[in-house]
Design a protein around this motif. Structure first.
Motif, short mmCIF file in Angstrom:
data_model
loop_
_atom_site.label_atom_id
_atom_site.label_comp_id
_atom_site.label_asym_id
_atom_site.label_seq_id
_atom_site.Cartn_x
_atom_site.Cartn_y
_atom_site.Cartn_z
N ARG A 19 0.86 -1.19 0.00
CA ARG A 19 0.00 0.00 0.00
C ARG A 19 0.89 1.23 0.00
N ILE A 20 0.68 2.09 -0.98
CA ILE A 20 1.40 3.35 -1.03
C ILE A 20 0.45 4.50 -0.68
N SER A 21 1.04 5.58 -0.17
CA SER A 21 0.26 6.71 0.30
C SER A 21 0.78 8.00 -0.31
N CYS A 22 -0.08 9.00 -0.34
CA CYS A 22 0.30 10.33 -0.81
C CYS A 22 -0.34 11.34 0.13
N ALA A 23 0.49 12.07 0.86
CA ALA A 23 0.02 13.11 1.76
C ALA A 23 0.04 14.45 1.04
N ALA A 24 -1.10 15.13 1.05
CA ALA A 24 -1.24 16.39 0.31
C ALA A 24 -1.34 17.58 1.25
N SER A 25 -0.86 18.72 0.80
CA SER A 25 -0.99 19.95 1.58
C SER A 25 -0.94 21.14 0.63
N TYR A 95 3.55 7.90 -8.97
CA TYR A 95 3.41 9.32 -8.68
C TYR A 95 1.97 9.67 -8.35
N CYS A 96 1.83 10.53 -7.37
CA CYS A 96 0.55 11.11 -7.01
C CYS A 96 0.36 12.39 -7.82
N ASN A 97 -0.87 12.66 -8.23
CA ASN A 97 -1.15 13.84 -9.06
C ASN A 97 -2.44 14.52 -8.65
N SER A 98 -2.40 15.86 -8.66
CA SER A 98 -3.63 16.64 -8.55
C SER A 98 -3.62 17.69 -9.66
N ARG A 99 -4.80 18.07 -10.10
CA ARG A 99 -4.93 19.03 -11.21
C ARG A 99 -5.82 20.16 -10.73
N ILE A 100 -5.19 21.32 -10.36
CA ILE A 100 -5.95 22.32 -9.62
C ILE A 100 -5.75 23.75 -10.08
N PRO A 101 -5.90 24.18 -11.33
CA PRO A 101 -6.04 23.29 -12.48
C PRO A 101 -4.70 22.83 -13.07
N ASP A 102 -3.60 23.50 -12.67
CA ASP A 102 -2.30 23.02 -13.17
C ASP A 102 -1.99 21.66 -12.55
N ASP A 103 -1.17 20.90 -13.23
CA ASP A 103 -0.77 19.60 -12.73
C ASP A 103 0.31 19.75 -11.66
N TYR A 104 0.09 19.07 -10.54
CA TYR A 104 1.10 18.98 -9.49
C TYR A 104 1.45 17.51 -9.27
N TRP A 105 2.74 17.28 -9.01
CA TRP A 105 3.23 15.91 -8.87
C TRP A 105 4.07 15.78 -7.60
N GLY A 106 4.02 14.59 -7.03
CA GLY A 106 4.94 14.29 -5.96
C GLY A 106 6.29 13.86 -6.53
#
Length: 115
Positions: A19-25, A95-106
């Motif tokens: 199990r892998i995790s991604c902590a966001a802030s 890799y964890c990704n969010s699009r807010i709206p630009d792409d952010y990566w871990g």
């Protein structure tokens, strides 16, 4: 600022689980779809799974359906990827990704499936 920090990767034998995790802030985590991608050596980055903001809907790549489960805990600002029945071809940096709206990566976490 937006930060995504993956953890939990490692070496696992074929057929094993991880199990892998991604902590966001740095943003309102509960407002956004989150995604897991992976990139194997010499290959393009590919979408593995996504989960909508409240966790109601999930989407999986055909190659991982029935083996991987994406989930999230909005109280902890964390998204998870449970990987079962792992195969050598699952070896990649995840890799964890969010699009807010630009792409952010871990920074990514290495998963190696090998005997």
């Amino acid at each position: 600022q937006v930060q995504l920090v993956e953890s939990g990767g490692g070496l696992v034998q074929p057929g094993g689980s991880l199990r892998i995790s991604c902590a966001a802030s740095g943003f309102t985590f509960s407002d956004y779809t989150m995604r897991w991608y992976r990139q194997a050596p010499g290959k393009e980055r590919e979408l593995v799974a996504s989960i909508t903001s409240a966790g109601r809907y999930t989407v999986y790549a055909d190659s991982v359906k029935g083996r991987f489960t994406i989930s999230r805990d909005n109280a902890k600002n964390t998204v998870y990827l449970q990987m079962n029945s792992l195969k050598p071809e699952d070896t990649a940096v995840y890799y964890c990704n969010s699009r807010i709206p630009d792409d952010y990566w871990g920074q990514g976490t290495q998963v190696t499936v090998s005997s």
